[in-house]
Design an enzyme around this catalytic site. Structure first.
Site, PDB file in Angstrom:
ATOM      1  N   HIS A   1       0.811  -1.212   0.000  1.00 26.44           N
ATOM      2  CA  HIS A   1       0.000   0.000   0.000  1.00 26.44           C
ATOM      3  C   HIS A   1       0.848   1.266   0.000  1.00 26.44           C
ATOM      4  O   HIS A   1       1.947   1.275   0.536  1.00 26.44           O
ATOM      5  CB  HIS A   1      -0.887   0.061   1.248  1.00 26.44           C
ATOM      6  CG  HIS A   1      -1.715  -1.147   1.469  1.00 26.44           C
ATOM      7  ND1 HIS A   1      -1.931  -1.672   2.720  1.00 26.44           N
ATOM      8  CD2 HIS A   1      -2.401  -1.953   0.618  1.00 26.44           C
ATOM      9  CE1 HIS A   1      -2.703  -2.741   2.631  1.00 26.44           C
ATOM     10  NE2 HIS A   1      -2.989  -2.932   1.368  1.00 26.44           N
TER      11      HIS A   1
ATOM     12  N   ASP B   1      -6.339  -6.653  -1.475  1.00 30.08           N
ATOM     13  CA  ASP B   1      -4.931  -6.766  -1.841  1.00 30.08           C
ATOM     14  C   ASP B   1      -4.678  -7.726  -2.995  1.00 30.08           C
ATOM     15  O   ASP B   1      -3.641  -7.625  -3.662  1.00 30.08           O
ATOM     16  CB  ASP B   1      -4.094  -7.157  -0.619  1.00 30.08           C
ATOM     17  CG  ASP B   1      -3.943  -5.995   0.352  1.00 30.08           C
ATOM     18  OD1 ASP B   1      -4.197  -4.834  -0.035  1.00 30.08           O
ATOM     19  OD2 ASP B   1      -3.572  -6.246   1.512  1.00 30.08           O
TER      20      ASP B   1
ATOM     21  N   LYS C   1       5.790   6.467   6.667  1.00 26.39           N
ATOM     22  CA  LYS C   1       5.398   5.522   7.714  1.00 26.39           C
ATOM     23  C   LYS C   1       6.625   5.110   8.516  1.00 26.39           C
ATOM     24  O   LYS C   1       7.740   5.085   8.000  1.00 26.39           O
ATOM     25  CB  LYS C   1       4.777   4.258   7.108  1.00 26.39           C
ATOM     26  CG  LYS C   1       3.550   4.487   6.269  1.00 26.39           C
ATOM     27  CD  LYS C   1       3.075   3.191   5.643  1.00 26.39           C
ATOM     28  CE  LYS C   1       1.893   3.404   4.730  1.00 26.39           C
ATOM     29  NZ  LYS C   1       1.492   2.149   4.071  1.00 26.39           N
TER      30      LYS C   1
END
Length: 180
Positions: free
Chosen positions: A62, A168, A72
């Protein structure tokens, strides 16, 4: 914190700088000032946790695009996970290259993922847990993803994939995403 470079510019594996005594140890797990001093975007808008019941479970790959591109910072706080990062910056010399690293409760490593890098991970143990911070709010309209089994990427996951979300498995393959 000890900031370690990887083959992908901007992606860092971060080790704890432990100070120990007869009680155990102390270490700073995150510091916005230290991140900024290394040229990293601070990641403090949201903190998330993810639990995986079974080894082989895969989450990702992602990322979010502007105006909500996010950096992140991941840690594994229980068990072990194998993390993969893919460079999605078209102008980068490492475009579509990937890097993988094991994060575990035992090795206490952290992984910093800059904006415009896709990220996914696979549980290497049953009952694994990840804790991560992001620099932007989740914005569904800016969310993008890559297939974990995309032949263009040729990612070698350590275990057979046993559990993965429908979302996904539905991402398009890279040849369908890259303009020709």
């Amino acid at each position: 914190m000890i900031f370690n470079k990887t083959p992908l510019p901007g992606v860092l594996v971060i080790s704890l700088d432990q100070r120990g005594d007869d009680r155990g140890f102390f270490a700073r797990a995150y510091c916005a000032q230290e991140f900024e001093s290394h040229g990293l975007k601070p990641v403090g808008v949201q903190c998330n946790m993810a639990s995986n019941f079974s080894k082989g479970t895969l989450r990702g790959l992602h990322y979010q695009v502007p105006p909500a591109a996010e950096a992140k910072f991941f840690r594994c706080i229980r068990g072990a996970n194998y993390h993969v990062v893919v460079d999605m910056r078209p102008d980068s010399s490492t475009y579509l290259e990937h890097f993988g690293v094991e994060l575990s409760a035992d090795n206490r490593l952290g992984l910093y993922i800059p904006e415009m890098f896709a990220h996914g991970y696979q549980a290497l143990t049953d009952e694994s847990e990840a804790f991560y911070m992001v620099s932007e709010y989740y914005t569904p309209g800016c969310e993008r993803g890559l297939r974990y089994d995309d032949p263009t990427l040729n990612i070698q996951w350590p275990l057979p994939v046993t559990t993965i979300s429908e979302k996904d498995t539905a991402w398009s393959l890279l040849p369908d995403l890259i303009p020709t």
